[in-house]
Motif scaffolding. Structure first.
Motif, mmCIF file in Angstrom:
data_model
loop_
_atom_site.group_PDB
_atom_site.id
_atom_site.type_symbol
_atom_site.label_atom_id
_atom_site.label_comp_id
_atom_site.label_asym_id
_atom_site.label_seq_id
_atom_site.Cartn_x
_atom_site.Cartn_y
_atom_site.Cartn_z
ATOM 1 N N GLN A 192 0.822 -1.214 0.000
ATOM 2 C CA GLN A 192 0.000 0.000 0.000
ATOM 3 C C GLN A 192 0.855 1.264 0.000
ATOM 4 O O GLN A 192 0.486 2.284 -0.572
ATOM 5 N N GLU A 193 2.010 1.186 0.665
ATOM 6 C CA GLU A 193 2.898 2.350 0.796
ATOM 7 C C GLU A 193 3.977 2.387 -0.291
ATOM 8 O O GLU A 193 4.863 3.241 -0.243
ATOM 9 N N ASN A 194 3.927 1.449 -1.240
ATOM 10 C CA ASN A 194 4.960 1.341 -2.291
ATOM 11 C C ASN A 194 6.364 1.240 -1.715
ATOM 12 O O ASN A 194 7.299 1.852 -2.220
ATOM 13 N N ILE A 195 6.488 0.470 -0.649
ATOM 14 C CA ILE A 195 7.800 0.221 -0.056
ATOM 15 C C ILE A 195 8.471 -0.901 -0.852
ATOM 16 O O ILE A 195 7.882 -1.957 -1.065
ATOM 17 N N MET A 196 9.666 -0.633 -1.313
ATOM 18 C CA MET A 196 10.435 -1.602 -2.093
ATOM 19 C C MET A 196 11.687 -1.963 -1.301
ATOM 20 O O MET A 196 12.182 -1.150 -0.514
ATOM 21 N N TRP A 197 12.212 -3.163 -1.533
ATOM 22 C CA TRP A 197 13.431 -3.540 -0.835
ATOM 23 C C TRP A 197 14.307 -4.458 -1.662
ATOM 24 O O TRP A 197 13.845 -5.110 -2.589
ATOM 25 N N LYS A 198 15.585 -4.469 -1.281
ATOM 26 C CA LYS A 198 16.576 -5.362 -1.872
ATOM 27 C C LYS A 198 17.253 -6.081 -0.721
ATOM 28 O O LYS A 198 17.452 -5.505 0.352
ATOM 29 N N VAL A 203 13.371 -7.606 6.537
ATOM 30 C CA VAL A 203 12.317 -6.884 5.812
ATOM 31 C C VAL A 203 11.346 -6.238 6.788
ATOM 32 O O VAL A 203 11.013 -5.051 6.663
ATOM 33 N N ASP A 204 10.875 -7.014 7.773
ATOM 34 C CA ASP A 204 9.899 -6.484 8.725
ATOM 35 C C ASP A 204 10.455 -5.305 9.507
ATOM 36 O O ASP A 204 9.753 -4.314 9.742
ATOM 37 N N ARG A 205 11.704 -5.378 9.902
ATOM 38 C CA ARG A 205 12.315 -4.267 10.639
ATOM 39 C C ARG A 205 12.354 -3.004 9.780
ATOM 40 O O ARG A 205 12.056 -1.907 10.268
ATOM 41 N N CYS A 206 12.707 -3.154 8.503
ATOM 42 C CA CYS A 206 12.745 -1.987 7.611
ATOM 43 C C CYS A 206 11.356 -1.398 7.418
ATOM 44 O O CYS A 206 11.186 -0.171 7.468
ATOM 45 N N ILE A 207 10.362 -2.256 7.183
ATOM 46 C CA ILE A 207 8.997 -1.754 6.977
ATOM 47 C C ILE A 207 8.529 -0.983 8.208
ATOM 48 O O ILE A 207 8.014 0.137 8.101
#
Length: 155
Positions: free
Chosen positions: A48-54, A102-106
């Motif tokens: 929903q927030e357009n959060i992207m990750w690598k 991932v969860d920590r970054c979000i």
């Protein structure tokens, strides 16, 4: 007990991201409660927030360490996730390390890391079995109870 402020933050978070009670639970420790959010719910919020990750695996053995770099707009957050026999009984250490990173970054990108924890953080953050009555099953139970009450009232 927890503060009304924390309760209002959780309520707003649920409303803002169209989550429901099955996406969270509260871990009780003595008289303190910690709100836990499911990994899948966090991924819904990230979409929903357009959060992207690598992701990048930094270490394989004996501990698995995964680095996550996540972005939301012009904000960039980095965090690591680790998994070893010392901090999880999970049979999938790479997946667990990835979920944690991932969860920590979000949570950091959402500024929610001060009042919400991911279920991936610790083995004791697993949802209690007593919480796992599915809404569908619960509704069926209510319908059966209503039918029984109706039948009893007719006799």
């Amino acid at each position: 007990m927890e503060s009304n402020y924390t309760e209002s933050l959780i309520k707003k978070f649920k409303e803002d991201y169209k989550l429901d009670g099955t996406d969270f639970w509260q871990l009780k420790r003595g008289n303190k409660g910690t709100w836990i959010i499911k990994h899948n719910a966090l991924e819904k919020v990230a979409a929903q927030e357009n959060i992207m990750w690598k992701l990048e695996v930094l270490n394989f053995s004996p501990d698995v360490v995964v680095k996550c770099v996540a972005t939301s707009g012009d904000r960039v957050i980095e965090s690591i996730g680790e998994s070893s026999a010392k901090n999880t009984m999970n049979s999938y250490p790479y997946a667990m390390a990835e979920k944690r990173a991932v969860d920590r970054c979000i949570l950091k990108l959402l500024n929610a890391h001060a009042y919400l924890y991911s279920e991936a953080e610790a083995d004791d953050f697993k949802e209690p079995t007593s919480n796992k009555i599915k809404p569908v099953a619960h509704n069926k139970l209510n319908n059966v109870e209503e039918k029984l009450n109706d039948q009893n009232n007719q006799h």
